[in-house]
Write a protein that holds these residues in place. Structure first.
Motif, mmCIF file in Angstrom:
data_model
loop_
_atom_site.group_PDB
_atom_site.id
_atom_site.type_symbol
_atom_site.label_atom_id
_atom_site.label_comp_id
_atom_site.label_asym_id
_atom_site.label_seq_id
_atom_site.Cartn_x
_atom_site.Cartn_y
_atom_site.Cartn_z
ATOM 1 N N MET A 15 29.370 -12.133 -7.368
ATOM 2 C CA MET A 15 30.564 -12.651 -8.048
ATOM 3 C C MET A 15 31.689 -11.620 -8.009
ATOM 4 N N GLU A 16 31.349 -10.354 -8.156
ATOM 5 C CA GLU A 16 32.362 -9.308 -8.074
ATOM 6 C C GLU A 16 32.982 -9.259 -6.677
ATOM 7 N N ILE A 17 32.149 -9.359 -5.648
ATOM 8 C CA ILE A 17 32.641 -9.344 -4.264
ATOM 9 C C ILE A 17 33.599 -10.512 -4.032
ATOM 10 N N VAL A 18 33.197 -11.697 -4.462
ATOM 11 C CA VAL A 18 34.022 -12.896 -4.241
ATOM 12 C C VAL A 18 35.293 -12.838 -5.080
ATOM 13 N N GLU A 20 36.937 -10.178 -5.855
ATOM 14 C CA GLU A 20 37.838 -9.275 -5.129
ATOM 15 C C GLU A 20 38.523 -10.012 -3.980
ATOM 16 N N LYS A 21 37.764 -10.819 -3.247
ATOM 17 C CA LYS A 21 38.342 -11.616 -2.159
ATOM 18 C C LYS A 21 39.401 -12.575 -2.695
ATOM 19 N N LEU A 22 39.093 -13.176 -3.840
ATOM 20 C CA LEU A 22 40.014 -14.125 -4.457
ATOM 21 C C LEU A 22 41.314 -13.437 -4.869
ATOM 22 N N LEU A 23 41.213 -12.276 -5.497
ATOM 23 C CA LEU A 23 42.411 -11.526 -5.887
ATOM 24 C C LEU A 23 43.232 -11.123 -4.671
ATOM 25 N N LEU A 24 42.556 -10.694 -3.616
ATOM 26 C CA LEU A 24 43.242 -10.295 -2.391
ATOM 27 C C LEU A 24 44.005 -11.477 -1.787
ATOM 28 N N LYS A 66 41.499 -18.314 0.132
ATOM 29 C CA LYS A 66 41.417 -18.497 -1.320
ATOM 30 C C LYS A 66 40.492 -19.669 -1.648
ATOM 31 N N ALA A 67 40.647 -20.777 -0.938
ATOM 32 C CA ALA A 67 39.811 -21.958 -1.179
ATOM 33 C C ALA A 67 38.338 -21.655 -0.885
ATOM 34 N N LYS A 71 35.222 -21.737 -3.612
ATOM 35 C CA LYS A 71 33.989 -22.502 -3.396
ATOM 36 C C LYS A 71 32.772 -21.593 -3.483
ATOM 37 N N GLN A 72 32.862 -20.392 -2.890
ATOM 38 C CA GLN A 72 31.748 -19.453 -2.968
ATOM 39 C C GLN A 72 31.445 -19.100 -4.423
ATOM 40 N N LEU A 73 32.474 -18.902 -5.210
ATOM 41 C CA LEU A 73 32.297 -18.566 -6.619
ATOM 42 C C LEU A 73 31.575 -19.699 -7.360
ATOM 43 N N LEU A 74 31.978 -20.923 -7.107
ATOM 44 C CA LEU A 74 31.311 -22.078 -7.728
ATOM 45 C C LEU A 74 29.849 -22.169 -7.295
ATOM 46 N N ASP A 75 29.600 -21.927 -6.011
ATOM 47 C CA ASP A 75 28.228 -21.971 -5.496
ATOM 48 C C ASP A 75 27.365 -20.885 -6.134
ATOM 49 N N ILE A 76 27.927 -19.696 -6.298
ATOM 50 C CA ILE A 76 27.182 -18.601 -6.935
ATOM 51 C C ILE A 76 26.891 -18.952 -8.391
ATOM 52 N N GLU A 77 27.891 -19.487 -9.087
ATOM 53 C CA GLU A 77 27.700 -19.860 -10.493
ATOM 54 C C GLU A 77 26.612 -20.919 -10.639
#
Length: 159
Positions: A15-18, A20-24, A66-67, A71-77
């Motif tokens: 989640m931290e990795i994703v 960071e990607k989202l913020l970038l 960003k999209a 999606k990766q964040l939702l999948d991880i959650e």
């Protein structure tokens, strides 16, 4: 339940990795939009239009990134719940003789205080080999007997 803690740490790191990607990607979108609004048309009209088209292309790429991160964040959650399964499924944390794999979101190597894990998708070569397997089953990656691994433990997967 050591494996539950391990999976929790891996998911937290993912989640931290994703994030960071989202913020970038959000930062890139903001920067591109600012550049677009400050770009003024000068006498070289074609040059202005080409520059604007390039910014639009960069914006589309940043928005797609960003999209994907969202999606990766939702999948991880969705993998936060823990239960035990007899077969490898999406969300399973699989310990093998060649390493630990979390089946679900493809992020590659994820390091935690408890060690290294490979976050792979079910569609990846290793993910598709492991999917549906049970403890004691062996898989061989791409016919390479040097990369034969045996599943050592039961799996934790999403609820």
């Amino acid at each position: 339940m050591k494996e539950a803690k391990s999976k929790s740490l891996i998911l937290k790191q993912m989640m931290e990795i994703v994030n960071e990607k989202l913020l970038l990607s959000k930062g890139q979108i903001t920067s591109i939009n600012q550049s677009k609004s400050s770009a003024t048309k000068n006498t070289a009209g074609d040059k202005h239009e080409t520059g604007r088209a390039m910014m639009e292309r960069e914006l589309a790429i940043a928005e797609a990134q960003k999209a994907k991160a969202q999606k990766q964040l939702l999948d991880i959650e969705s993998m936060l719940g823990v239960s035990i399964s007899e077969t490898v499924k999406s969300g399973s944390l699989v310990n093998t003789t060649k390493g630990r794999f979390l089946i679900g979101v493809a992020l590659g190597k994820v390091e935690t205080e408890l060690g290294l894990c490979f976050a792979i998708s079910q569609a990846s070569p290793m993910g598709s080999l492991l999917f549906g397997k049970k403890v004691g089953d062996s898989v061989e990656l791409n016919g390479n007997s040097d990369y034969k691994c045996r599943i050592k433990e039961r799996y934790l997967h999403l609820k």
